[in-house]
Design an enzyme around this catalytic site. Structure first.
Site, PDB file in Angstrom:
ATOM      1  N   GLU A  26       0.945  -1.265   0.006  1.00  0.00           N
ATOM      2  CA  GLU A  26       0.020  -0.209   0.175  1.00  0.00           C
ATOM      3  C   GLU A  26       0.788   1.235   0.003  1.00  0.00           C
ATOM      4  O   GLU A  26       2.089   1.103   0.483  1.00  0.00           O
ATOM      5  CB  GLU A  26      -1.057   0.172   1.243  1.00  0.00           C
ATOM      6  CG  GLU A  26      -1.769   1.198   1.467  1.00  0.00           C
ATOM      7  CD  GLU A  26      -3.024   1.048   2.388  1.00  0.00           C
ATOM      8  OE1 GLU A  26      -3.011  -0.034   3.149  1.00  0.00           O
ATOM      9  OE2 GLU A  26      -3.738   1.924   2.616  1.00  0.00           O
ATOM     10  N   ASN A  71      -6.643   1.543   2.757  1.00  0.00           N
ATOM     11  CA  ASN A  71      -7.548   2.710   2.773  1.00  0.00           C
ATOM     12  C   ASN A  71      -7.074   3.750   2.068  1.00  0.00           C
ATOM     13  O   ASN A  71      -7.696   4.873   1.882  1.00  0.00           O
ATOM     14  CB  ASN A  71      -7.265   3.059   4.432  1.00  0.00           C
ATOM     15  CG  ASN A  71      -7.748   2.249   5.405  1.00  0.00           C
ATOM     16  OD1 ASN A  71      -8.625   1.419   5.022  1.00  0.00           O
ATOM     17  ND2 ASN A  71      -7.299   2.218   6.696  1.00  0.00           N
ATOM     18  N   ASN A 171     -11.866  -0.721  -0.941  1.00  0.00           N
ATOM     19  CA  ASN A 171     -11.311  -1.214  -0.036  1.00  0.00           C
ATOM     20  C   ASN A 171     -12.272  -0.882   1.457  1.00  0.00           C
ATOM     21  O   ASN A 171     -12.612   0.069   1.516  1.00  0.00           O
ATOM     22  CB  ASN A 171     -10.204  -0.753   0.101  1.00  0.00           C
ATOM     23  CG  ASN A 171      -9.138  -1.238   1.409  1.00  0.00           C
ATOM     24  OD1 ASN A 171      -9.007  -2.423   1.613  1.00  0.00           O
ATOM     25  ND2 ASN A 171      -9.151  -0.504   2.604  1.00  0.00           N
ATOM     26  N   GLU A 172     -12.476  -1.864   2.060  1.00  0.00           N
ATOM     27  CA  GLU A 172     -13.266  -1.899   3.529  1.00  0.00           C
ATOM     28  C   GLU A 172     -14.296  -1.013   3.310  1.00  0.00           C
ATOM     29  O   GLU A 172     -14.206   0.021   4.239  1.00  0.00           O
ATOM     30  CB  GLU A 172     -12.136  -1.496   4.459  1.00  0.00           C
ATOM     31  CG  GLU A 172     -11.195  -2.702   4.560  1.00  0.00           C
ATOM     32  CD  GLU A 172     -10.234  -2.654   5.870  1.00  0.00           C
ATOM     33  OE1 GLU A 172     -10.162  -1.686   6.520  1.00  0.00           O
ATOM     34  OE2 GLU A 172      -9.661  -3.725   6.035  1.00  0.00           O
ATOM     35  N   TYR A 243      -7.035  -9.319  11.190  1.00  0.00           N
ATOM     36  CA  TYR A 243      -5.891  -9.075  11.922  1.00  0.00           C
ATOM     37  C   TYR A 243      -5.870  -9.323  13.494  1.00  0.00           C
ATOM     38  O   TYR A 243      -6.877  -9.148  13.987  1.00  0.00           O
ATOM     39  CB  TYR A 243      -5.363  -7.435  11.842  1.00  0.00           C
ATOM     40  CG  TYR A 243      -5.055  -7.025  10.799  1.00  0.00           C
ATOM     41  CD1 TYR A 243      -3.734  -7.125   9.845  1.00  0.00           C
ATOM     42  CD2 TYR A 243      -5.827  -6.414  10.084  1.00  0.00           C
ATOM     43  CE1 TYR A 243      -3.560  -6.771   8.816  1.00  0.00           C
ATOM     44  CE2 TYR A 243      -5.637  -5.744   8.470  1.00  0.00           C
ATOM     45  CZ  TYR A 243      -4.466  -5.981   7.952  1.00  0.00           C
ATOM     46  OH  TYR A 243      -4.282  -5.374   6.845  1.00  0.00           O
ATOM     47  N   GLU A 291      -6.671  -9.331   3.121  1.00  0.00           N
ATOM     48  CA  GLU A 291      -5.725  -8.917   4.076  1.00  0.00           C
ATOM     49  C   GLU A 291      -5.625  -9.639   5.483  1.00  0.00           C
ATOM     50  O   GLU A 291      -6.921  -9.872   5.855  1.00  0.00           O
ATOM     51  CB  GLU A 291      -6.148  -7.292   4.865  1.00  0.00           C
ATOM     52  CG  GLU A 291      -5.883  -6.069   3.517  1.00  0.00           C
ATOM     53  CD  GLU A 291      -6.188  -4.708   4.116  1.00  0.00           C
ATOM     54  OE1 GLU A 291      -6.034  -4.665   5.436  1.00  0.00           O
ATOM     55  OE2 GLU A 291      -6.645  -4.005   3.319  1.00  0.00           O
ATOM     56  N   GLN A 351       1.223  -6.730   5.328  1.00  0.00           N
ATOM     57  CA  GLN A 351       1.564  -6.356   3.773  1.00  0.00           C
ATOM     58  C   GLN A 351       2.952  -6.966   3.555  1.00  0.00           C
ATOM     59  O   GLN A 351       3.327  -8.007   4.388  1.00  0.00           O
ATOM     60  CB  GLN A 351       1.836  -4.809   3.753  1.00  0.00           C
ATOM     61  CG  GLN A 351       0.271  -4.418   3.950  1.00  0.00           C
ATOM     62  CD  GLN A 351      -0.010  -2.528   3.556  1.00  0.00           C
ATOM     63  OE1 GLN A 351       0.825  -1.962   3.130  1.00  0.00           O
ATOM     64  NE2 GLN A 351      -0.963  -2.135   4.082  1.00  0.00           N
TER      65      GLN A 351
HETATM   66  O1  AHR Z   1      -2.888  -2.990   6.251  1.00  0.00           O
HETATM   67  C1  AHR Z   1      -3.254  -1.863   6.947  1.00  0.00           C
HETATM   68  C2  AHR Z   1      -4.901  -1.135   6.628  1.00  0.00           C
HETATM   69  O2  AHR Z   1      -5.595  -2.211   7.347  1.00  0.00           O
HETATM   70  C3  AHR Z   1      -5.421  -1.197   5.273  1.00  0.00           C
HETATM   71  O3  AHR Z   1      -5.220   0.091   4.576  1.00  0.00           O
HETATM   72  C4  AHR Z   1      -7.007  -1.343   5.610  1.00  0.00           C
HETATM   73  O4  AHR Z   1      -7.517  -2.038   4.588  1.00  0.00           O
HETATM   74  C5  AHR Z   1      -7.011  -2.405   6.680  1.00  0.00           C
HETATM   75  O5  AHR Z   1      -7.877  -1.499   7.749  1.00  0.00           O
END
Ligand code: AHR
Length: 501
Positions: A26, A71, A171-172, A243, A291, A351
């Protein structure tokens, strides 16, 4: 403790799509600037790409890299990132409160992918932009020529189309933090229309619609149901993001989080199929877990960086330093993906460089592999072919968030050359596991090699000066006799056991 594993050639889950070993870059922190790109660095090539980083990426064997966000993409104008660098605008990035110079853009990233032996998975902006810009960037990238955008690509130096096959529809978009956040209906409508237009330009592409940004979102489930009602017919995959963290230092609970991941996957599959059923559709929508990772080590540091240097360039954000237990959870999650390969076709470790990443760099200095680099490398290298339905019997434990967690967890892969690889985890803090594996009609396999990732300290990390502190080591491979393998799996370890003729 004892555990058993049974493998049979006839019991398969499905072909493994190599894209489950994907990753993500990113425009965030030092992922691009100071990560993959650092002109003037002693190891930089004539494009400014760091060759030491490319070597580490190539060894990982990541087949796709999601780009440019994240993001970030929800406020990004892709047109800012093409044409002569001197004319590209600097923009405020409202996602990460930094300034984006656009020095690295679409052409540069495509070239970096070519050098790193990977392919771009390109995200379009459905936050501040919409159908038109999504259509235009597909035309710019993939149309042969003879139209406004494709001719501009050629004028910008790329005669051949980029041929980008995989596209993310924003994205999201369920997250209130997202620029241009939408309701599920609003998002489903725009995703559907963008997908239609993009595929009319290039029918060979595949598109990923945004699922929930985490299974912990209040709207999780409802979001998927509602947005899929709008766009099911025109999309190919639904995204999942997740995550994990271990702020209390409870290793046993932390290592059980892969079960939560499995439940998340199963729930999204059920919702996709429910919508398909309701629509009387023969089509299956598959999953893109684009992700996933451990993310928490850098949270406090990030707050301080923003206090000090809001709107700075290439700030050292999200620079998690990963420890040994993080690598074990990453291994457990890879086992989870291998168990779900019939529906999970894409997954991106978020990432790739510096930002919550397996690869770290020092600006002007070295590049090294973090602890989590190793399970991904091994899975990507040996986890190709057909996933076998591994029948595991193991003692179990209960912990804070989960009951019935197997102490021993495993997945197995049969490669096209007939060799078999077992990926295995021992979650016990103190006890080794004696494994008896029944290999049945794999009796032709007689050699076993065994690589172990272990450290006595769960908090052990790799650094620029001590890069090999946590890395796999080879050990005695155990005995295969009459289709039976007997092996010791050390306490707290990630294991790769290769069985060959
Ligand atoms: O990977 C970091 C961030 O985590 C990304 O930009 C977003 O998509 C997620 O919230």
């Amino acid at each position: 403790m004892n555990a058993t594993l049974t493998l049979d050639r006839a019991y398969t889950i499905g072909r493994i799509d190599p894209r489950i070993y994907g990753s993500f870059i990113e425009h965030l922190g030092r992922a691009v600037y100071g990560g993959i790109y650092e002109p003037g660095h002693p190891r930089a090539d004539s494009n400014g790409f760091r060759r030491d980083v490319i070597e580490l990426v190539k060894a990982l064997g990541v087949p796709v890299v999601r780009y440019p966000g994240g993001n970030f993409v929800s406020g990004f104008n892709w047109e800012d990132s093409i044409g002569p660098k001197s004319r590209r605008p600097c923009r405020l990035d409202l996602a990460w409160f930094t300034t984006e110079t656009n020095e690295v853009g679409l052409h540069e990233f495509v070239e970096w992918c070519r050098q790193a032996n990977t392919a771009p998975m390109y995200a379009v902006n459905l936050g501040t932009r919409g159908v038109e810009s999504a259509r235009d960037v597909v035309e710019y990238s993939n149309h042969r020529g003879g139209s406004y955008w494709s001719d501009l690509r050629i004028a910008n130096g790329a005669k051949d189309p980029f041929g980008i096959k995989l596209w993310c529809l924003g994205n999201e978009m369920d997250g209130p933090w997202q620029i241009g956040h939408k309701t599920a209906v609003e998002y489903g409508r725009i995703a559907n229309e963008a997908a239609k237009a993009m595929k009319w330009v290039d029918p060979s592409i595949e598109v990923v619609a945004c699922g929930s940004s985490s299974s912990e979102m209040k709207t999780f489930g409802d979001w998927e149901l509602t947005m899929l009602e709008e766009c099911y017919d025109n999309i190919d995959y639904v995204s999942l993001h997740r995550y994990y963290s271990n702020p209390t230092g409870d290793t046993r609970s932390f290592l059980a989080r892969s079960i939560d991941m499995d439940e998340f996957i199963k729930t999204v599959i059920a919702i996709c199929d429910a919508v398909g059923g309701k629509k009387h559709s023969k089509k299956k929508v598959n999953l893109s877990f684009d992700e996933w990772n451990v993310w928490y080590h850098s949270n406090q540091q990030d707050k301080e960086i923003w206090k000090r240097d809001k709107w700075g360039r290439a700030l050292p954000l999200l620079e998690d330093v990963y420890n040994f237990e993080d690598a074990l959870l990453v291994g457990a999650i890879l086992i989870t993906f291998l168990r779900n390969v019939d529906r999970v076709k894409i997954a991106c470790l978020a990432q790739l460089v510096n930002v919550i990443a397996p690869i770290m760099t020092r600006s002007g200095g070295g590049a090294w592999a973090q602890t989590i680099y190793w399970p991904l490398l091994q899975a990507s290298k040996f986890g190709r072919g057909t996933a076998l339905r591994a029948i595991v019997e193991s003692p179990q434990y209960d912990c804070a968030d989960q009951e019935g967690v197997p102490e021993f967890d495993a997945a197995a892969v049969c490669a096209d050359d007939g060799s078999v690889t077992i990926f295995a985890l021992n979650r016990s803090l103190s006890e080794h596991i004696h494994l008896s594996a029944d290999l049945r009609d794999f009796a032709g396999l007689t050699q076993a090699s065994h690589q172990i990732l272990h450290h006595d300290d769960v908090k052990a990390v790799n650094t620029e000066t001590n890069p090999d502190n946590v890395r796999p080591v080879s050990t005695q491979g155990g005995m295969i006799s009459s289709g039976k393998l007997e092996l010791d799996i050390p306490a707290l370890s990630w294991n790769v056991i290769r069985l060959t003729a």
